[in-house]
Design an enzyme around this catalytic site. Structure first.
Site, PDB file in Angstrom:
ATOM      1  N   GLY A 168       6.863  62.518   5.837  1.00 13.88           N
ATOM      2  CA  GLY A 168       5.640  63.200   5.436  1.00 13.88           C
ATOM      3  C   GLY A 168       4.398  62.797   6.203  1.00 13.88           C
ATOM      4  O   GLY A 168       3.497  63.622   6.407  1.00 13.88           O
TER       5      GLY A 168
ATOM      6  N   THR B 269      13.623  66.466   0.439  1.00 14.09           N
ATOM      7  CA  THR B 269      12.707  67.270  -0.376  1.00 14.09           C
ATOM      8  C   THR B 269      13.193  68.710  -0.491  1.00 14.09           C
ATOM      9  O   THR B 269      13.679  69.277   0.483  1.00 14.09           O
ATOM     10  CB  THR B 269      11.342  67.273   0.341  1.00 14.09           C
ATOM     11  OG1 THR B 269      10.884  65.936   0.394  1.00 14.09           O
ATOM     12  CG2 THR B 269      10.346  68.166  -0.351  1.00 14.09           C
TER      13      THR B 269
ATOM     14  N   ARG C 286       2.534  54.961  -2.207  1.00 10.39           N
ATOM     15  CA  ARG C 286       2.616  55.835  -1.022  1.00 10.39           C
ATOM     16  C   ARG C 286       2.846  57.295  -1.446  1.00 10.39           C
ATOM     17  O   ARG C 286       3.665  57.591  -2.307  1.00 10.39           O
ATOM     18  CB  ARG C 286       3.759  55.369  -0.110  1.00 10.39           C
ATOM     19  CG  ARG C 286       3.956  56.239   1.135  1.00 10.39           C
ATOM     20  CD  ARG C 286       4.971  57.344   0.924  1.00 10.39           C
ATOM     21  NE  ARG C 286       5.249  58.084   2.153  1.00 10.39           N
ATOM     22  CZ  ARG C 286       5.963  59.211   2.194  1.00 10.39           C
ATOM     23  NH1 ARG C 286       6.461  59.714   1.102  1.00 10.39           N
ATOM     24  NH2 ARG C 286       6.172  59.812   3.342  1.00 10.39           N
ATOM     25  N   VAL C 287       2.117  58.200  -0.817  1.00 14.36           N
ATOM     26  CA  VAL C 287       2.301  59.634  -1.044  1.00 14.36           C
ATOM     27  C   VAL C 287       2.504  60.289   0.313  1.00 14.36           C
ATOM     28  O   VAL C 287       1.784  59.983   1.268  1.00 14.36           O
ATOM     29  CB  VAL C 287       1.076  60.242  -1.765  1.00 14.36           C
ATOM     30  CG1 VAL C 287       1.198  61.762  -1.855  1.00 14.36           C
ATOM     31  CG2 VAL C 287       0.926  59.637  -3.160  1.00 14.36           C
ATOM     32  N   GLY C 288       3.474  61.177   0.402  1.00 12.74           N
ATOM     33  CA  GLY C 288       3.735  61.864   1.675  1.00 12.74           C
ATOM     34  C   GLY C 288       3.076  63.222   1.728  1.00 12.74           C
ATOM     35  O   GLY C 288       2.016  63.450   1.143  1.00 12.74           O
ATOM     36  N   ASP C 289       3.734  64.141   2.410  1.00 10.19           N
ATOM     37  CA  ASP C 289       3.182  65.487   2.593  1.00 10.19           C
ATOM     38  C   ASP C 289       3.480  66.425   1.417  1.00 10.19           C
ATOM     39  O   ASP C 289       2.743  67.381   1.186  1.00 10.19           O
ATOM     40  CB  ASP C 289       3.793  66.113   3.857  1.00 10.19           C
ATOM     41  CG  ASP C 289       5.319  66.244   3.730  1.00 10.19           C
ATOM     42  OD1 ASP C 289       5.958  65.276   3.267  1.00 10.19           O
ATOM     43  OD2 ASP C 289       5.873  67.298   4.098  1.00 10.19           O
TER      44      ASP C 289
ATOM     45  N   THR D 249      10.021  69.401   5.105  1.00  6.26           N
ATOM     46  CA  THR D 249      10.780  68.250   4.651  1.00  6.26           C
ATOM     47  C   THR D 249      10.805  67.235   5.794  1.00  6.26           C
ATOM     48  O   THR D 249      10.601  67.596   6.947  1.00  6.26           O
ATOM     49  CB  THR D 249      12.216  68.652   4.242  1.00  6.26           C
ATOM     50  OG1 THR D 249      12.929  67.481   3.824  1.00  6.26           O
ATOM     51  CG2 THR D 249      12.972  69.308   5.366  1.00  6.26           C
ATOM     52  N   GLY D 250      11.036  65.986   5.469  1.00  2.96           N
ATOM     53  CA  GLY D 250      11.075  64.957   6.506  1.00  2.96           C
ATOM     54  C   GLY D 250       9.974  63.933   6.320  1.00  2.96           C
ATOM     55  O   GLY D 250       9.388  63.833   5.231  1.00  2.96           O
TER      56      GLY D 250
HETATM   57  N1  ASP Z   1       8.585  64.778   2.922  1.00  2.76           N
HETATM   58  C1  ASP Z   1       8.961  63.779   1.970  1.00  2.76           C
HETATM   59  C2  ASP Z   1       7.936  62.679   1.993  1.00  2.76           C
HETATM   60  O1  ASP Z   1       7.441  62.344   3.049  1.00  2.76           O
HETATM   61  C3  ASP Z   1      10.297  63.164   2.158  1.00  2.76           C
HETATM   62  C4  ASP Z   1      11.429  64.014   2.649  1.00  2.76           C
HETATM   63  O2  ASP Z   1      11.347  65.225   2.806  1.00  2.76           O
HETATM   64  O3  ASP Z   1      12.456  63.417   2.912  1.00  2.76           O
HETATM   65  O4  ASP Z   1       7.692  62.100   0.983  1.00  2.76           O
END
Ligand code: ASP
Length: 328
Positions: free
Chosen positions: A242, A188, A216-219, A239-240
């Site tokens: 979520g 991200t 699916r929805v992340g952060d 990032t990461g």
């Molecule tokens: N944070 C993003 C999510 O969870 C993915 C990412 O940063 O790799 O959708």
């Protein structure tokens, strides 16, 4: 983490603009006194080594543009880059082969807009801004977001490239959902900027976790989790994985920690530690936070080594290796 190690890696040091009071505090373990630091303005920072994005943001800021325009135009560079398979057009699809994009944007007045799991539109950050500026709402999801985008004049685009389709077909042979740490060394893009007036804005945009469940929805599009701005204090973005960021409302937490007096670096470290505390038996995932305060000081911290973040000030354009909770 060793204080000395942090100082070595902080963007303030990397840009060669460390002030005497900070150097003095290196030797005594006392909290830094930051009241006499001249604001480093303007400034743009982003997650990972997205140098083209910070360069664009800097161009906007340098021309006297607003932090809102800077983050908007900055992250769009990555949304439009088909080589980047984690953001915008060309992003990896969900497990059904559909590319669904998430993005949010927040301005100095606390106005914000977001789109969630939106398909067929190349620039979700622009739609998020339209949600903020043209509707009474903060979030639009799925078909509603897509329909709104068409009404606003956005074109329908096929976001799945030949390469991401081939990769997805290969993935389907095992169909195992296993997020990869530091995928391609970027994920991200979250961006924070302060303009010459001292106003802060942020943007965050992603194609989300590759091969996620449909819907699916992340952060990343969730205000407070993937991004938060408070113009009195600072901003943070993530990032990461979520799901873990949402569980601690990570970006809001980091801004609140800065409000209580922590530096951006200290606040990012505490943000990661809160996530670790909820995952004592499981640390095989990556999270990276970056933050900026009203003075233009920055910080970044992650779980696994490999995360970096870009800073662009008048003193230079630097890719800063982030310190990590785990050594390797
Ligand atoms: N944070 C993003 C999510 O969870 C993915 C990412 O940063 O790799 O959708």
């Amino acid at each position: 983490m060793k204080r000395r190690k942090f100082l070595r890696n902080s963007s303030t040091v990397a840009a060669g603009i460390i002030s005497a009071p900070i150097l003095a505090s290196c030797n005594d373990q006392q909290p830094e006194k930051r009241t006499d630091i001249t604001p480093i303005l303007p400034i743009a920072i982003c997650t990972w080594d997205f140098g083209n994005a910070t360069a664009k943001a800097w161009e906007v800021l340098h021309d006297g543009g607003s932090s809102l325009d800077a983050v908007h135009q900055g992250v769009m560079i990555e949304e439009n880059d088909l080589r980047n398979t984690t953001v915008g057009n060309g992003g990896r699809p969900d497990r059904d082969g559909n590319v669904t994009l998430d993005a949010c944007i927040m301005d100095k007045d606390g106005n914000c807009g977001a789109v969630l799991a939106m398909q067929n539109i190349a620039n979700p950050i622009s739609v998020a801004r339209k949600v903020m500026e043209e509707t009474p709402h903060v979030m639009l999801a799925g078909k509603g977001a897509e329909q709104f985008a068409y009404e606003q004049g956005f074109e329908k685009v096929n976001l799945l490239t030949k390469k991401t389709k081939e990769d997805w077909l290969e993935w389907k042979k095992t169909s195992q959902y296993k997020p990869i740490i530091n995928i391609e060394n970027h994920d991200t893009i979250g961006m924070l900027a302060i303009d010459e007036k001292g106003d802060i804005a942020g943007a965050c945009t992603t194609s989300g976790m590759a091969y996620k469940m449909a819907g699916r929805v992340g952060d990343s599009p969730i205000i407070g989790a993937g991004l938060f701005i408070d113009n009195e204090v600072g901003g943070a973005t993530a990032t990461g994985v979520g799901e873990e960021v949402v569980r601690t409302v990570g970006s809001f937490l980091i801004v609140e920690l800065m409000r209580q007096g922590k530096s951006p670096q200290e606040a990012c470290e505490e943000g990661v530690k809160r996530i670790i505390a909820k995952n004592k038996d499981k640390q095989d995932f990556q999270i990276g936070f970056i933050a900026i305060n009203k003075k233009g000081e920055t910080g970044g911290y992650c779980i696994h080594p490999g995360f970096t973040y870009r800073t662009y000030t008048k003193d230079g354009h630097v890719n800063n290796p982030s310190n990590s909770y785990l050594e390797s």
